[in-house]
Design a protein around this motif. Structure first.
Motif, PDB file in Angstrom:
ATOM      1  N   ARG A  32     -38.506 -33.791  37.424  1.00  0.00           N
ATOM      2  CA  ARG A  32     -37.494 -34.649  38.040  1.00  0.00           C
ATOM      3  C   ARG A  32     -36.709 -35.415  36.983  1.00  0.00           C
ATOM      4  O   ARG A  32     -35.477 -35.475  37.031  1.00  0.00           O
ATOM      5  N   ASP A  33     -37.420 -35.989  36.010  1.00  0.00           N
ATOM      6  CA  ASP A  33     -36.745 -36.764  34.971  1.00  0.00           C
ATOM      7  C   ASP A  33     -35.809 -35.894  34.135  1.00  0.00           C
ATOM      8  O   ASP A  33     -34.688 -36.299  33.815  1.00  0.00           O
ATOM      9  N   GLU A  34     -36.262 -34.695  33.809  1.00  0.00           N
ATOM     10  CA  GLU A  34     -35.404 -33.798  33.039  1.00  0.00           C
ATOM     11  C   GLU A  34     -34.203 -33.351  33.873  1.00  0.00           C
ATOM     12  O   GLU A  34     -33.086 -33.240  33.365  1.00  0.00           O
ATOM     13  N   LEU A  35     -34.425 -33.118  35.157  1.00  0.00           N
ATOM     14  CA  LEU A  35     -33.323 -32.737  36.045  1.00  0.00           C
ATOM     15  C   LEU A  35     -32.274 -33.846  36.119  1.00  0.00           C
ATOM     16  O   LEU A  35     -31.072 -33.569  36.065  1.00  0.00           O
ATOM     17  N   VAL A  38     -30.258 -33.601  32.994  1.00  0.00           N
ATOM     18  CA  VAL A  38     -29.358 -32.443  33.028  1.00  0.00           C
ATOM     19  C   VAL A  38     -28.130 -32.774  33.877  1.00  0.00           C
ATOM     20  O   VAL A  38     -26.998 -32.518  33.469  1.00  0.00           O
ATOM     21  N   VAL A  39     -28.356 -33.359  35.040  1.00  0.00           N
ATOM     22  CA  VAL A  39     -27.237 -33.717  35.924  1.00  0.00           C
ATOM     23  C   VAL A  39     -26.333 -34.733  35.243  1.00  0.00           C
ATOM     24  O   VAL A  39     -25.100 -34.611  35.279  1.00  0.00           O
ATOM     25  N   ARG A  40     -26.933 -35.719  34.579  1.00  0.00           N
ATOM     26  CA  ARG A  40     -26.141 -36.736  33.877  1.00  0.00           C
ATOM     27  C   ARG A  40     -25.245 -36.083  32.833  1.00  0.00           C
ATOM     28  O   ARG A  40     -24.053 -36.386  32.731  1.00  0.00           O
ATOM     29  N   ARG A  58     -30.861 -24.437  33.679  1.00  0.00           N
ATOM     30  CA  ARG A  58     -32.068 -25.256  33.496  1.00  0.00           C
ATOM     31  C   ARG A  58     -32.250 -26.160  34.710  1.00  0.00           C
ATOM     32  O   ARG A  58     -33.366 -26.334  35.208  1.00  0.00           O
ATOM     33  N   GLY A  59     -31.174 -26.722  35.196  1.00  0.00           N
ATOM     34  CA  GLY A  59     -31.242 -27.575  36.381  1.00  0.00           C
ATOM     35  C   GLY A  59     -31.758 -26.831  37.595  1.00  0.00           C
ATOM     36  O   GLY A  59     -32.562 -27.361  38.372  1.00  0.00           O
TER      37      GLY A  59
END
Length: 97
Positions: A32-35, A38-40, A58-59
């Motif tokens: 979740r944190d990496e997602l 990625v979105v940011r 990746r997302g």
């Protein structure tokens, strides 16, 4: 957070960060944190088309990992609730007034 930035950096470089095997070993919070990161980065713009595609892929993998964790948690919760309901049915009908 350094880990998240490091992995997002790998995705930017087109490295193995998009590897589905790596994504499947992540815990829910890590994915979740990496997602979120990625979105940011995608929303901020300023990346090449290739980098954006790598981030998008990746997302997608991270979203699948999160979805699997949430579905597993839902199944465990449903099983626990069903078990509780069965216990209530067995014990609730006998010994009433």
């Amino acid at each position: 957070m350094a880990k998240t930035e490091e992995k997002a950096g790998k995705a930017k470089a087109g490295d193995s960060a998009g590897d589905p095997a790596e994504a499947s070993t992540l815990g829910y919070e890590q994915a979740r944190d990496e997602l979120v990161e990625v979105v940011r980065r995608l929303e901020a713009g300023g990346t090449t088309l290739e980098e954006s595609l790598a981030l998008w892929e990746r997302g997608e993998e991270l979203a699948k990992v999160c979805r699997r964790w949430l579905e597993g948690a839902r199944a465990r919760l449903d099983a626990a609730l069903a078990e509780t309901a069965e216990g209530d049915e067995e014990g609730g009908g006998n010994g009433g007034s």
